[in-house]
Design a protein around this motif. Structure first.
Motif, mmCIF file in Angstrom:
data_model
loop_
_atom_site.group_PDB
_atom_site.id
_atom_site.type_symbol
_atom_site.label_atom_id
_atom_site.label_comp_id
_atom_site.label_asym_id
_atom_site.label_seq_id
_atom_site.Cartn_x
_atom_site.Cartn_y
_atom_site.Cartn_z
ATOM 1 N N GLU A 24 18.450 12.882 -0.558
ATOM 2 C CA GLU A 24 18.125 13.722 -1.739
ATOM 3 C C GLU A 24 16.965 13.126 -2.524
ATOM 4 N N TYR A 25 16.978 11.810 -2.690
ATOM 5 C CA TYR A 25 15.898 11.143 -3.429
ATOM 6 C C TYR A 25 14.561 11.362 -2.727
ATOM 7 N N ILE A 26 14.589 11.240 -1.406
ATOM 8 C CA ILE A 26 13.352 11.394 -0.646
ATOM 9 C C ILE A 26 12.833 12.837 -0.790
ATOM 10 N N GLU A 27 13.758 13.799 -0.713
ATOM 11 C CA GLU A 27 13.341 15.204 -0.816
ATOM 12 C C GLU A 27 12.824 15.553 -2.208
ATOM 13 N N SER A 28 13.484 14.999 -3.240
ATOM 14 C CA SER A 28 13.039 15.310 -4.609
ATOM 15 C C SER A 28 11.894 14.402 -5.059
ATOM 16 N N GLY A 29 11.664 13.318 -4.323
ATOM 17 C CA GLY A 29 10.569 12.406 -4.668
ATOM 18 C C GLY A 29 10.872 11.487 -5.831
ATOM 19 N N LYS A 30 12.111 11.487 -6.298
ATOM 20 C CA LYS A 30 12.423 10.516 -7.347
ATOM 21 C C LYS A 30 13.891 10.056 -7.306
ATOM 22 N N VAL A 31 14.075 8.830 -7.844
ATOM 23 C CA VAL A 31 15.404 8.226 -7.909
ATOM 24 C C VAL A 31 15.930 8.457 -9.315
ATOM 25 N N ASP A 32 17.126 9.049 -9.427
ATOM 26 C CA ASP A 32 17.612 9.389 -10.777
ATOM 27 C C ASP A 32 17.928 8.163 -11.623
ATOM 28 N N LYS A 33 18.766 7.259 -11.084
ATOM 29 C CA LYS A 33 19.111 6.047 -11.830
ATOM 30 C C LYS A 33 18.682 4.847 -10.985
ATOM 31 N N PRO A 34 18.066 3.860 -11.572
ATOM 32 C CA PRO A 34 17.618 2.721 -10.746
ATOM 33 C C PRO A 34 18.760 1.871 -10.212
ATOM 34 N N VAL A 35 19.893 1.824 -10.938
ATOM 35 C CA VAL A 35 21.020 0.994 -10.501
ATOM 36 C C VAL A 35 22.299 1.829 -10.498
ATOM 37 N N ASP A 36 23.059 1.725 -9.430
ATOM 38 C CA ASP A 36 24.340 2.407 -9.336
ATOM 39 C C ASP A 36 25.389 1.433 -8.814
ATOM 40 N N TYR A 37 26.617 1.897 -8.793
ATOM 41 C CA TYR A 37 27.727 1.019 -8.396
ATOM 42 C C TYR A 37 28.534 1.694 -7.311
ATOM 43 N N ILE A 38 28.874 0.902 -6.285
ATOM 44 C CA ILE A 38 29.674 1.448 -5.181
ATOM 45 C C ILE A 38 31.117 1.013 -5.356
ATOM 46 N N GLY A 39 32.029 1.980 -5.242
ATOM 47 C CA GLY A 39 33.455 1.654 -5.272
ATOM 48 C C GLY A 39 33.982 1.277 -6.642
ATOM 49 N N LEU A 40 33.259 1.721 -7.675
ATOM 50 C CA LEU A 40 33.679 1.411 -9.045
ATOM 51 C C LEU A 40 34.355 2.618 -9.655
ATOM 52 N N ARG A 41 35.474 2.395 -10.352
ATOM 53 C CA ARG A 41 36.122 3.503 -11.075
ATOM 54 C C ARG A 41 35.379 3.723 -12.387
ATOM 55 N N GLU A 42 34.981 4.952 -12.647
ATOM 56 C CA GLU A 42 34.269 5.248 -13.903
ATOM 57 C C GLU A 42 35.277 5.433 -15.044
ATOM 58 N N THR A 64 0.841 -1.199 0.000
ATOM 59 C CA THR A 64 0.000 0.000 0.000
ATOM 60 C C THR A 64 0.874 1.247 0.000
ATOM 61 N N ASN A 65 1.935 1.179 0.809
ATOM 62 C CA ASN A 65 2.866 2.306 0.885
ATOM 63 C C ASN A 65 4.114 1.941 0.094
ATOM 64 N N LYS A 66 4.017 2.126 -1.217
ATOM 65 C CA LYS A 66 5.127 1.663 -2.046
ATOM 66 C C LYS A 66 6.324 2.607 -1.916
ATOM 67 N N PRO A 67 7.444 2.089 -1.383
ATOM 68 C CA PRO A 67 8.615 2.952 -1.262
ATOM 69 C C PRO A 67 9.354 3.058 -2.598
ATOM 70 N N MET A 68 10.174 4.087 -2.742
ATOM 71 C CA MET A 68 11.084 4.133 -3.893
ATOM 72 C C MET A 68 12.165 3.088 -3.647
ATOM 73 N N MET A 69 12.714 2.577 -4.740
ATOM 74 C CA MET A 69 13.772 1.575 -4.583
ATOM 75 C C MET A 69 14.974 1.918 -5.445
ATOM 76 N N LYS A 70 16.129 1.602 -4.898
ATOM 77 C CA LYS A 70 17.364 1.897 -5.612
ATOM 78 C C LYS A 70 18.328 0.748 -5.361
ATOM 79 N N ASP A 71 19.009 0.328 -6.416
ATOM 80 C CA ASP A 71 19.946 -0.776 -6.261
ATOM 81 C C ASP A 71 21.374 -0.281 -6.386
ATOM 82 N N TYR A 72 22.239 -0.838 -5.557
ATOM 83 C CA TYR A 72 23.676 -0.572 -5.656
ATOM 84 C C TYR A 72 24.396 -1.907 -5.779
ATOM 85 N N ILE A 73 25.098 -2.081 -6.881
ATOM 86 C CA ILE A 73 25.964 -3.246 -7.016
ATOM 87 C C ILE A 73 27.296 -2.868 -6.365
#
Lengths: 392, 101
Positions: free
Chosen positions: A374-392, A343-352
């Motif tokens: 920031e996502y909570i304040e803006s009400g949206k998640v920019d990218k659904p999947v992100d990476y932690i500790g990865l060199r771009e 009923t209370n659908k939260p936003m979801m974000k994945d980090y590999i």
């Protein structure tokens, strides 16, 4: 209760010694080599009654385990990564034949590129094999879970794999409160086998051809077996807790009651998330941890109940493997599916994170929460999947 | 047929000898025809038959069990007296229909 300083591998081998299984068929592989090595010492020293079968591959190891379990034995093995991948074909057979085999698994990434360090790709590749999967957070839990897994397997007539993160748990020495041999034996009790191939008074056929007329029914029966597992795990964990003072659930929560952000993690990283939660709370962030411990079956009803709350605005999932579906990691995919009817659908974000054993740090997890705010304040998640500790 | 709740755990078959209940004769395209007058009861057919479909009584060939014979033709090939010949099932069916008319 004897307190010892043990690595994860030592703790798992110790649990196996105390369980004293009838048969262990295993092939050593990094990072779980020591479990097999230490256990074979126990066999050589006469500390167990186990028939130890040194085989030529993991495919043979699991095949020998299937044979021994069909014959009515209490059977265990141990592997990691490529070894589990090589067992893949036989994993399904063990589950479908409803054999209560317990596998001590040490999580390691899959080739290529070749890598011996931790991620969850190996066991995630087996998540549809019909095995119960339990992911430990530390050596203590790996030890305790293996002892509980014997009971769970033999009650559900399904095989169980207990996973511990490669090197992070398997090779790090921690304080482990072990049980006495008598306590372990009285907790696991007599072995119950669903059937016995060598019982000549009741001749049976195992593994016959099963075509369009019955295969579907047998698979449905296997699904039903998985349906019975959650209460069995909870019952066994409760009894274990009452006897030995350490309680484990299908999942663990930390600072979750009033959290507006939930960080989901599995395995050793959950400990790091706890530390991050403590620091973030001190900074005023309402962050909590959900550690998924049992991944198969996936406790979707209880997770929906837990997470369907108006105050929870965002769920950030940390996945130590990817599904290659381009939708993110397996925990995110399953959890999002479980929350579809919320009923209370939260936003979801994945980090590999942490593929191939890359470390994850408290500071990085704190960044997840800062970004989450920031996502909570803006009400949206920019990218659904992100990476932690990865060199771009 | 049984529903999934009634089946044995792990798809085991809880009694022996159930292969008898699985009649494989309907796979057959060619049927072995046995000419008793040519038969010397050497039992080569019995030895070679992969489906144990040669009926033997008191050491003598007595016929072919068509419930299980898959029509492989090994018996016809091995018979030293050509006492077994293979005939297409459709031909046999046709003859039967003609007889009825």
């Amino acid at each position: 209760m004897p307190m010892k300083a043990l690595t994860g591998n030592e703790a798992m081998a110790e649990a196996m010694r105390q369980i004293n299984p009838d048969v262990v068929a295993a092939y050593p592989i990094t990072p779980s080599t020591e479990v097999v090595q230490i256990f074979s010492n126990f066999v050589a020293d006469g500390l167990v009654d186990t028939e130890f079968v040194p085989v030529e591959s993991e495919h043979s190891a699991m095949s020998a385990c299937v044979g021994a379990a069909c014959a009515g034995g209490r059977v265990m093995t141990c592997t990691a990564s490529q070894g589990l991948a090589l067992m893949h074909e036989i994993l399904y057979i063990a589950a479908a034949l409803r054999l209560p085999i317990v596998l001590c698994e040490v999580n390691r990434s899959l080739s290529a590129p070749i890598n011996i360090h931790c991620d969850h790709s190996d066991t995630m590749g087996s998540r549809e094999s019909g095995w119960i999967q339990i992911y430990a957070v530390d050596s203590q839990e790996a030890y305790d879970s293996i002892i509980q897994a014997i009971r769970i397997a033999e009650e559900a007539f399904l095989p169980v794999m207990v996973s511990a993160d490669g090197f992070i748990i398997s090779h790090c020495m921690q304080r482990v409160d072990t049980l006495t041999d008598e306590e372990v034996q009285s907790f696991i009790g007599e072995h119950k086998s669903p059937y016995q191939l060598l019982d000549t008074s009741r001749p049976i056929t195992v593994g016959p051809l099963d075509l369009q007329d019955y295969y579907f029914e047998h698979k449905r029966q296997e699904i039903e077996a998985m349906n019975t597992v959650e209460p069995i795990i909870e019952k066994v964990a409760k009894e274990f807790g009452q006897k030995f003072g350490r309680y484990y659930g299908l999942f663990e929560t930390y600072m979750l009651d009033d959290a507006e952000q939930v960080i989901v993690a599995m395995g050793s990283a959950a400990g790091t998330v706890k530390e991050a939660c403590r620091e973030l709370r001190a900074e005023g962030y309402k962050v909590g941890l959900l550690r998924t411990r049992v991944f198969r079956p996936f406790p979707h009803k209880k997770l929906l109940e837990l997470l369907d709350k108006p105050q929870i605005k965002l769920i950030s999932v940390l996945d130590r493997s990817d599904t290659m579906s381009t939708m993110g990691g397996p925990i995110l995919v399953e959890l999002r599916s479980a929350l579809y009817n919320a009923t209370n659908k939260p936003m979801m974000k994945d980090y590999i994170y942490g593929l191939g054993g890359r470390d994850i740090f408290v500071e990085e997890i704190k960044q997840v929460a800062y970004k989450g705010k920031e996502y909570i304040e803006s009400g949206k998640v920019d990218k659904p999947v992100d990476y932690i500790g990865l060199r771009e | 047929m049984k529903g999934w709740r009634e089946l044995e755990i792990g798809a085991i078959i809880p009694k022996p000898g159930t292969a008898m209940e699985f009649k494989t004769g309907d796979w057959r395209i060619e049927r072995p025809i046995w000419d008793e007058s040519k038969c010397i009861h050497c039992l080569f057919c019995f030895i070679y038959c992969p489906d144990s479909s040669i009926i033997v009584e008191d050491g003598k060939m007595k016929g072919i069990n068509l419930d299980y014979c898959k029509g492989c033709g090994i018996c016809a090939r091995e018979c030293p007296k050509d006492a077994i010949t293979m005939k297409r099932e459709v031909e046999i069916r046709k003859e039967e229909l003609q007889k009825r008319e």
